[in-house]
Design a protein around this motif. Structure first.
Motif, short mmCIF file in Angstrom:
data_model
loop_
_atom_site.label_atom_id
_atom_site.label_comp_id
_atom_site.label_asym_id
_atom_site.label_seq_id
_atom_site.Cartn_x
_atom_site.Cartn_y
_atom_site.Cartn_z
N LEU A 245 0.80 -1.22 0.00
CA LEU A 245 0.00 0.00 0.00
C LEU A 245 0.84 1.28 0.00
CD1 LEU A 245 -2.82 -1.11 2.48
CD2 LEU A 245 -2.79 -1.28 0.01
N PRO A 246 1.86 1.42 0.89
CA PRO A 246 2.58 2.71 0.90
C PRO A 246 3.21 3.04 -0.45
CG PRO A 246 3.07 1.43 2.87
CD PRO A 246 2.30 0.53 1.95
N GLU A 247 3.81 2.07 -1.10
CA GLU A 247 4.47 2.33 -2.39
C GLU A 247 3.42 2.67 -3.46
OE1 GLU A 247 5.03 -0.14 -0.42
OE2 GLU A 247 7.14 -0.66 -0.29
N VAL A 248 2.36 1.90 -3.49
CA VAL A 248 1.34 2.13 -4.52
C VAL A 248 0.67 3.49 -4.31
CG1 VAL A 248 -0.86 1.31 -5.46
CG2 VAL A 248 0.93 -0.33 -4.90
N VAL A 249 0.38 3.82 -3.06
CA VAL A 249 -0.27 5.11 -2.78
C VAL A 249 0.68 6.24 -3.20
CG1 VAL A 249 -1.09 6.64 -0.95
CG2 VAL A 249 -1.75 4.23 -0.94
N ARG A 250 1.96 6.10 -2.89
CA ARG A 250 2.92 7.17 -3.25
C ARG A 250 2.95 7.37 -4.76
NH1 ARG A 250 7.53 7.04 -5.31
NH2 ARG A 250 7.95 4.83 -4.91
N ILE A 251 3.09 6.29 -5.50
CA ILE A 251 3.16 6.39 -6.96
C ILE A 251 1.85 6.98 -7.51
CG2 ILE A 251 3.22 5.02 -9.11
CD1 ILE A 251 5.07 3.06 -7.56
N ALA A 252 0.74 6.43 -7.04
CA ALA A 252 -0.56 6.87 -7.56
C ALA A 252 -0.76 8.36 -7.29
CB ALA A 252 -1.68 6.06 -6.90
N HIS A 253 -0.45 8.80 -6.08
CA HIS A 253 -0.68 10.21 -5.75
C HIS A 253 0.30 11.12 -6.49
CE1 HIS A 253 -3.26 9.34 -1.92
NE2 HIS A 253 -3.91 9.16 -3.04
N GLU A 254 1.52 10.66 -6.69
CA GLU A 254 2.46 11.47 -7.49
C GLU A 254 1.92 11.71 -8.90
OE1 GLU A 254 6.65 10.07 -5.51
OE2 GLU A 254 6.36 9.67 -7.65
N HIS A 255 1.17 10.72 -9.39
CA HIS A 255 0.63 10.85 -10.75
C HIS A 255 -0.81 11.34 -10.76
CE1 HIS A 255 3.95 9.04 -13.08
NE2 HIS A 255 4.21 8.40 -11.95
N GLY A 256 -1.31 11.76 -9.60
CA GLY A 256 -2.65 12.34 -9.54
C GLY A 256 -3.77 11.32 -9.63
N LEU A 257 -3.49 10.05 -9.32
CA LEU A 257 -4.54 9.02 -9.40
C LEU A 257 -5.26 8.90 -8.06
CD1 LEU A 257 -2.83 8.23 -11.92
CD2 LEU A 257 -3.38 5.86 -11.41
N TRP A 258 -6.49 8.51 -8.14
CA TRP A 258 -7.32 8.16 -6.96
C TRP A 258 -6.93 6.73 -6.57
CZ3 TRP A 258 -11.89 10.83 -4.99
CH2 TRP A 258 -12.67 10.08 -4.10
N VAL A 259 -6.78 6.49 -5.27
CA VAL A 259 -6.48 5.12 -4.81
C VAL A 259 -7.69 4.58 -4.06
CG1 VAL A 259 -4.93 3.61 -3.53
CG2 VAL A 259 -4.06 5.75 -4.51
N HIS A 260 -8.27 3.53 -4.59
CA HIS A 260 -9.38 2.87 -3.89
C HIS A 260 -8.89 1.53 -3.36
CE1 HIS A 260 -13.21 1.36 -2.70
NE2 HIS A 260 -13.12 0.32 -3.51
N ALA A 261 -9.13 1.29 -2.07
CA ALA A 261 -8.74 0.01 -1.47
C ALA A 261 -9.94 -0.93 -1.43
CB ALA A 261 -8.23 0.25 -0.06
N ASP A 262 -9.81 -2.07 -2.08
CA ASP A 262 -10.82 -3.10 -1.88
C ASP A 262 -10.39 -3.90 -0.66
OD1 ASP A 262 -12.67 -5.04 -1.79
OD2 ASP A 262 -12.29 -5.88 -3.78
#
Ligand SMILES: Cc1ncc(COP(=O)(O)O)c(C=O)c1O
Length: 469
Positions: A245-262
Motif C-alpha cells: 500500500l505505501p508504495e502504490v499510494v505514493r506512486i498513484a498520488h504522485e501521478h494524480g490518481l485516486w487510490v481505492h482500497a478493496d
C-alpha cells in the motif's frame, strides 16, 4: 386463530404467539449450528420442487410454514457454522438479527434524515466509527451498502466524477491480476469500456508490483490515455494478499490518481493486534470498501464504502426533486445523497447494536484469533510433504495444492476437496492460482476456533494420505 377484523393487523396476542414461535425456531437453529453438518444438499431437488407452488388466496398458519422452512434452511451450505472455511466466511453475529428485527418491525424511513434524525445519527455514528477504525481523517464520510460489490461500484463512480467529468472513454483503471471480479464488473456498470481496465502483474506473493503500475501509467499517458484510478487489494480472495500500500499510494498520488482500497475481506484486520502495521498505508487511500458481513462477522447484506473527502461522495450521488422539498433542507444530507438508493433499510442498527452489545475488544480478539488459526493450519500443512503451499498467510487464507504432476493437481485436487467436505465437519473451496487448481481454507467466522481448524487439517492429511499415500 386471528380474531382481528383486519387480517394484516393481527391482535397483540397473536403477534406475540407468532414472535415467540419465530424466536424458538431461530434459537433452536442457532444453538445447534456447531452440530449441524458443514453442508447438506441431499435430496435438495425434491425440496426445491415442493416450493414451486401457486400463490394461496387464503391464509396459512405460521407453525406449518416454519415446519417447511426448517428443512429448507438445513439443505444448504452451513455458512453460519464453525466449519465454514470456504470463500470468505463471517458467521453472522446474532445481535445483528435482533437489530434487523427491531429495524424492520419499527420500519422507520431512512432515506432522508428529517424522517428519523436520531436513527440517522446512529447510522452516521456507526459509519464514523468505521472511518476512525480505518484511520481516515476528519472530513471523511461513508455509506453502508448491501455488500462489497456495491461499495466498489460507488467508489468507481465517485473517483470517475472527481477525476474525469462526463467524458471518460479514454480513461485507465489499474487493477492487479488478483483483484476481485466485481471491480471489473463495477467499471462496466459505471460506463467504462472494457479496454479501460488494465490488469497489472503480481509478485510471487500475489501482490501488485508497484513498478508495473508506474510503467503502465507512463505508457498510457504517452498513448494519450487518462490514468485516474488504481484499485489496491487489502486481502485478495484467492490468497489474502495485501498489495504494497505505501508504495502504490505514493506512486498513484504522485501521478494524480485516486487510490481505492478493496478491503472487503481484509480491512477489519486493522483491528487485530498488530493490524495497523500489517495494513500500513490503508489510512492514506482515497476510498475504502469494507464488508462488515465478512470481517466484522455481521450477517450477509452489509457492506461499507468510506471516502476520505466525504464531499466527493456527495457530489457523485446527490440528486434532487421537488417532491422531497419538505425533507431535504438546504445543506442537509441524508443517506440518499451518498448512494444510488433512496428508500432503504436501517442498516446502521446492524452495526451499532453488536458493537455496543459486545464492545470492540471482543471483535479485536476474534480477528487476532483468526490470524493465529490460519498460521497454525499453514504450518501443519507446510510440514507435510504432500502439500505445496502457495504462500504464507498474509491474513487468514491458507492456499495450497497437492504436490504432483499437472494431472495429479487437476484430478486429485478436486477429489481431495470432495473427500474432505464429504466428512461434513468443515467446508473448503477451490480456485485456480497461476492457472492451476488450488485449495483454500479461509478462517474468518467468529464461530471457528482451534478445534475446527484442527479437524480441517486432520481431514486434509488423512484424505491426502488415502489418495497419494
Ligand atoms: C476482496 C473482495 N472484494 C469484493 C468482494 C465482493 O463483496 P460482496 O460479495 O459483499 O459483494 C469480495 C467477496 O468475497 C471479496 O472477497
Amino acid at each position: 386463530m386471528n380474531a382481528s377484523p383486519f387480517p394484516l393487523e393481527p391482535e397483540p396476542a397473536e403477534l406475540e404467539a407468532q414472535t415467540r414461535a419465530v424466536a424458538d425456531f431461530v434459537l433452536a437453529h442457532v444453538a445447534s449450528l456447531g452440530e449441524q453438518p458443514s453442508f447438506d444438499l441431499d435430496g435438495v431437488e425434491a425440496l426445491q420442487a415442493s416450493f414451486r407452488e401457486p400463490l394461496p388466496e387464503t391464509a396459512r398458519l405460521l407453525p406449518g410454514l416454519l415446519e417447511r422452512l426448517g428443512p429448507a434452511i438445513a439443505k444448504t451450505y452451513n455458512t453460519a457454522g464453525p466449519g465454514y472455511l470456504a470463500y470468505i466466511p463471517g458467521g453472522g453475529v446474532y445481535a445483528s438479527a435482533l437489530a434487523d428485527f427491531i429495524a424492520t418491525a419499527t420500519n422507520r424511513y431512512m432515506g432522508v434524515t428529517a424522517a428519523a434524525p436520531v436513527l440517522a445519527q446512529i447510522e452516521e455514528t456507526s459509519i464514523a466509527w468505521l472511518c476512525t477504525l480505518m484511520g481516515m481523517p476528519a472530513g471523511s464520510r461513508g455509506i453502508l451498502t448491501s455488500g462489497g460489490s456495491l461499495s466498489n461500484f460507488s467508489a468507481l463512480v465517485t473517483a470517475r466524477e472527481e477525476r474525469l467529468g462526463e467524458d471518460f472513454q479514454d480513461a485507465s483503471i489499474y487493477l492487479s491480476e488478483e483483484t476481485h471480479h466485481c471491480v471489473a464488473k463495477a467499471a462496466r456498470l459505471a460506463g467504462f469500456p472494457r479496454a479501460s481496465v488494465c490488469r497489472l502483474p503480481t509478485d510471487a506473493r500475489f501482490r501488485l508490483v508497484p513498478e508495473a503500475l508506474e510503467a503502465a501509467i507512463r505508457e498510457d499517458r504517452t498513448l494519450g490515455r487518462r490514468p485516474f484510478l488504481v484499485v489496491v487489494n487489502v486481502g485478495t480472495t484467492n490468497t489474502g494478499a495485501v498489495d504494497p500500500l505505501p508504495e502504490v499510494v505514493r506512486i498513484a498520488h504522485e501521478h494524480g490518481l485516486w487510490v481505492h482500497a478493496d478491503a472487503a475481506y481484509g480491512g477489519f484486520f486493522r483491528l487485530a493486534p498488530g493490524g495497523e502495521a500489517l495494513l500500513r498505508g490503508l489510512e492514506d487511500c482515497d476510498s475504502i470498501t469494507l464488508d462488515p458481513h465478512k470481517g466484522l462477522f455481521l450477517p450477509y447484506g452489509l457492506g461499507a464504502l468510506l471516502v476520505r473527502d466525504g464531499a466527493a461522495l456527495v457530489r457523485a450521488h446527490r440528486g434532487s426533486a421537488s417532491y422531497v422539498q419538505d425533507v431535504t433542507a438546504e445543506g442537509s444530507l441524508g443517506f440518499a445523497d451518498l448512494s444510488p438508493e433512496l428508500s432503504r433499510d436501517f442498516r446502521g442498527l446492524r452495526v451499532w447494536l453488536p458493537l455496543m452489545l459486545h464492545g470492540l475488544a471482543a471483535f479485536r480478539e476474534q480477528l487476532g484469533e483468526k490470524l493465529d488459526l490460519a498460521r497454525w493450519a499453514y504450518e501443519r500443512l507446510r510440514d507435510d510433504p504432500r502439500f505445496e503451499m502457495l504462500d504464507e498467510p498474509q491474513l487468514s487464507v491458507v492456499a495450497f495444492r497437492l504436490r504432483g504432476t499437472e494431472e495429479d493437481v487437476e484430478r486429485l485436487g478436486p477429489e481431495l476437496l470432495r473427500r474432505v467436505n464429504a466428512r461434513r465437519r468443515v467446508f473448503l473451496s477451490s480456485t485456480r492460482i497461476g492457472g492451476r487448481y488450488a485449495l483454500r481454507l479461509c478462517v474468518l467466522s467468529f464461530r471457528t476456533h482451534a478445534d475446527r481448524v484442527h479437524d480441517a487439517v486432520v481431514a486434509l492429511k488423512e484424505e491426502a494420505n488415502a489418495l497419494v499415500g
